[in-house]
Design a protein around this motif. Structure first.
Motif, mmCIF file in Angstrom:
data_model
loop_
_atom_site.group_PDB
_atom_site.id
_atom_site.type_symbol
_atom_site.label_atom_id
_atom_site.label_comp_id
_atom_site.label_asym_id
_atom_site.label_seq_id
_atom_site.Cartn_x
_atom_site.Cartn_y
_atom_site.Cartn_z
ATOM 1 N N TRP A 46 -7.653 7.214 -50.763
ATOM 2 C CA TRP A 46 -6.612 6.750 -49.841
ATOM 3 C C TRP A 46 -6.236 5.293 -50.112
ATOM 4 C CZ3 TRP A 46 -3.246 9.340 -47.317
ATOM 5 C CH2 TRP A 46 -3.530 10.634 -46.884
ATOM 6 N N LEU A 47 -7.229 4.480 -50.452
ATOM 7 C CA LEU A 47 -6.932 3.076 -50.754
ATOM 8 C C LEU A 47 -5.949 2.974 -51.913
ATOM 9 C CD1 LEU A 47 -7.432 0.004 -50.574
ATOM 10 C CD2 LEU A 47 -9.390 0.333 -52.094
ATOM 11 N N HIS A 48 -6.189 3.734 -52.957
ATOM 12 C CA HIS A 48 -5.314 3.645 -54.121
ATOM 13 C C HIS A 48 -3.970 4.323 -53.878
ATOM 14 C CE1 HIS A 48 -7.818 1.583 -57.066
ATOM 15 N NE2 HIS A 48 -8.851 2.189 -56.501
ATOM 16 N N THR A 49 -3.927 5.294 -52.991
ATOM 17 C CA THR A 49 -2.642 5.868 -52.616
ATOM 18 C C THR A 49 -1.784 4.818 -51.921
ATOM 19 O OG1 THR A 49 -3.374 8.168 -52.464
ATOM 20 C CG2 THR A 49 -1.510 7.533 -51.080
ATOM 21 N N VAL A 50 -2.392 4.090 -50.973
ATOM 22 C CA VAL A 50 -1.669 3.005 -50.289
ATOM 23 C C VAL A 50 -1.262 1.928 -51.285
ATOM 24 C CG1 VAL A 50 -1.960 1.106 -48.640
ATOM 25 C CG2 VAL A 50 -2.728 3.414 -48.043
ATOM 26 N N ARG A 51 -2.151 1.620 -52.230
ATOM 27 C CA ARG A 51 -1.851 0.579 -53.221
ATOM 28 C C ARG A 51 -0.659 0.937 -54.091
ATOM 29 N NH1 ARG A 51 -3.074 -1.134 -58.383
ATOM 30 N NH2 ARG A 51 -4.041 0.843 -58.967
ATOM 31 N N GLU A 52 -0.424 2.223 -54.291
ATOM 32 C CA GLU A 52 0.647 2.640 -55.189
ATOM 33 C C GLU A 52 1.993 2.859 -54.488
ATOM 34 O OE1 GLU A 52 0.380 2.330 -58.170
ATOM 35 O OE2 GLU A 52 -1.770 2.348 -58.557
ATOM 36 N N ILE A 53 2.017 2.819 -53.169
ATOM 37 C CA ILE A 53 3.289 3.012 -52.452
ATOM 38 C C ILE A 53 4.331 1.972 -52.867
ATOM 39 C CG2 ILE A 53 4.390 2.914 -50.174
ATOM 40 C CD1 ILE A 53 1.903 4.312 -49.044
ATOM 41 N N PRO A 54 3.994 0.668 -52.941
ATOM 42 C CA PRO A 54 4.998 -0.300 -53.407
ATOM 43 C C PRO A 54 5.504 -0.010 -54.808
ATOM 44 C CG PRO A 54 3.209 -1.432 -52.298
ATOM 45 C CD PRO A 54 2.760 -0.014 -52.480
ATOM 46 N N GLY A 55 4.644 0.540 -55.672
ATOM 47 C CA GLY A 55 5.109 0.918 -57.002
ATOM 48 C C GLY A 55 6.154 2.014 -56.924
ATOM 49 N N PHE A 56 5.940 2.970 -56.028
ATOM 50 C CA PHE A 56 6.910 4.041 -55.830
ATOM 51 C C PHE A 56 8.230 3.489 -55.291
ATOM 52 C CE2 PHE A 56 8.721 7.361 -53.018
ATOM 53 C CZ PHE A 56 8.991 8.331 -53.984
ATOM 54 N N LEU A 57 8.138 2.416 -54.515
ATOM 55 C CA LEU A 57 9.337 1.804 -53.927
ATOM 56 C C LEU A 57 9.882 0.640 -54.768
ATOM 57 C CD1 LEU A 57 8.221 1.765 -50.172
ATOM 58 C CD2 LEU A 57 9.662 3.454 -51.335
ATOM 59 N N ALA A 58 9.440 0.557 -56.020
ATOM 60 C CA ALA A 58 9.905 -0.525 -56.899
ATOM 61 C C ALA A 58 11.408 -0.469 -57.132
ATOM 62 C CB ALA A 58 9.177 -0.464 -58.241
ATOM 63 N N ILE A 59 11.999 0.677 -56.856
ATOM 64 C CA ILE A 59 13.447 0.818 -57.026
ATOM 65 C C ILE A 59 14.206 -0.147 -56.120
ATOM 66 C CG2 ILE A 59 13.812 2.607 -55.272
ATOM 67 C CD1 ILE A 59 15.563 4.038 -57.388
#
Length: 400
Positions: A46-59
């Motif tokens: 879960w920690l790494h899922t949260v960490r990757e959300i900004p990467g998904f929203l890099a657009i």
């Protein structure tokens, strides 16, 4: 203009500053969350899922560069990464760690998005592979210094997590502030498109980015976690392992840059994905059959070395892309790269609780998929020759 105030010099300075905060955060993370917050495999997922959300929203970078210059956005993002890293140990609970991780991740991913765009704009196609290789080596050298300090001082001075996180984070933040103050605003040779760009002819690049993001998550989340959970590595021990990988990367990164320039992106990526498939399969066997800590450490170092060849993916796009597409496509590519990253760590965290080795066998399958895609890269990629299918399209085109 003095050498130290040139655009490429700024890229090297930022390449050195970013890993001081991010790599320190990564080196301490698994021990920190297990010892302080009692994380299990599901929690780390879960920690790494949260960490990757900004990467998904890099657009969202596409919208931001309409009102903020790319250079300024990149430096401010670097500043946010540093400040958030400095405050990490102030929140030793699941909710607190997830929150501060989200903030540091916004800084990291938005910096990386803009940094990739600036690299492809400010460095010529001819020099890009070699210069990017030296930038990787610079980042490794900066990380080596940080890790070396952790290894030599952690036990000697009985350091705590807060001291190390504060020191590393504030160092990165100070460098970011100096970059804002000392460097002029540089212009791009080609004005960038400031709107969403999704082109059909870039489809292979998008596919390779998607697979790279999915595969990378398994390594980032579970390889280091395995070293602590399965083999009982302590902070100074796992940091020593990171030191070995950094020394290897400092030596190999410039060589990889030369190799991509000499042999081309197609051969470099085929070599990378073949190696990663074998390494992940060995990881699975390692966990299943308990082959030993020495092999685990060796695979970890090799894994890091092979990931250095990912610079070939950047130069592949630089060769096929429109010069005006570098900024918007960097944002789109980061979002595509993180589609799997949003759900994969949490999902695989539950699988890890039941059958840990299957997580690594899944990564080996992903590496094989990437290998198949890399075979579609032509030997001489350029606009109009983005994939091996372009030759058939040209043959089928009616004669004028």
């Amino acid at each position: 203009m003095p050498f130290w105030r040139r655009p490429v010099t700024l890229l090297f300075v930022m390449a050195a500053a970013m890993p001081i905060a991010f790599s320190t955060w990564s080196a301490l993370l698994n021990n920190f969350v297990i010892e302080v917050a009692d994380f299990d495999g599901s929690d780390i997922g879960w920690l790494h899922t949260v960490r990757e959300i900004p990467g998904f929203l890099a657009i969202a970078v596409i919208a931001l560069i309409r009102i903020v210059r790319e250079q300024v956005l990149g430096i401010v993002s670097l500043l946010l990464l540093g400040v958030a890293t400095a405050l990490t140990a102030w929140f030793p609970s699941l909710g607190g760690i997830l929150t501060i991780t989200m903030l540091s991740s916004i800084g990291f991913h938005y910096y990386e998005t803009v940094n990739q765009s600036l690299q492809l704009q400010w460095i010529s196609k001819e020099r890009a592979p070699k210069v990017l290789g030296w930038m990787l080596a610079t980042g490794s050298a900066a990380t080596l210094v940080a890790y070396g300090l952790i290894v030599t001082t952690w036990k000697a001075f009985d350091l705590d997590y807060n001291t190390v996180y504060m020191t590393a984070g504030l160092t990165t933040a100070v460098v970011a502030i100096l970059c804002l103050m000392l460097y002029p605003q540089f212009e791009s040779p080609t004005p960038q498109v400031k709107k969403f760009v999704l082109r059909r002819r870039y489809w292979l690049y998008y596919a390779l980015q998607f697979m790279a993001g999915a595969r990378r998550q398994i390594f980032v989340v579970f390889a280091g976690f395995m070293m602590v959970e399965r083999f009982g590595f302590q902070v100074h021990e796992i940091t020593s392992l990171f030191l070995l990988t950094l020394v290897a990367n400092m030596v190999c990164a410039p060589v990889f840059g030369w190799a991509v320039s000499r042999f081309g992106e197609r051969r470099a990526l085929i070599f990378e994905y073949t190696g990663l498939a074998l390494i992940f399969a060995a990881y699975g066997g390692l966990y299943a059959f308990g082959w030993g800590v020495v092999l685990a450490a060796t695979l970890y170092v090799l894994d890091h070395i092979f990931f250095g060849l990912a610079l070939a993916l950047k130069t592949y796009f630089q060769k096929i892309g429109d010069p005006a597409d570098m900024a918007p496509t960097a944002a789109v590519a980061f979002t595509i790269n993180h589609i799997a990253a949003v759900f994969l760590p949490a999902t695989l965290g539950y699988l890890w609780l039941e059958l840990p080795q299957s997580v690594f066998f899944l990564a080996a399958g992903m590496a094989c998929t990437s290998l198949g895609l890399s075979l579609l890269i032509p030997r001489n990629p350029e606009p109009g020759n983005e994939t091996v299918f372009a030759r058939y399209r040209r043959k089928a085109a009616p004669a004028e």
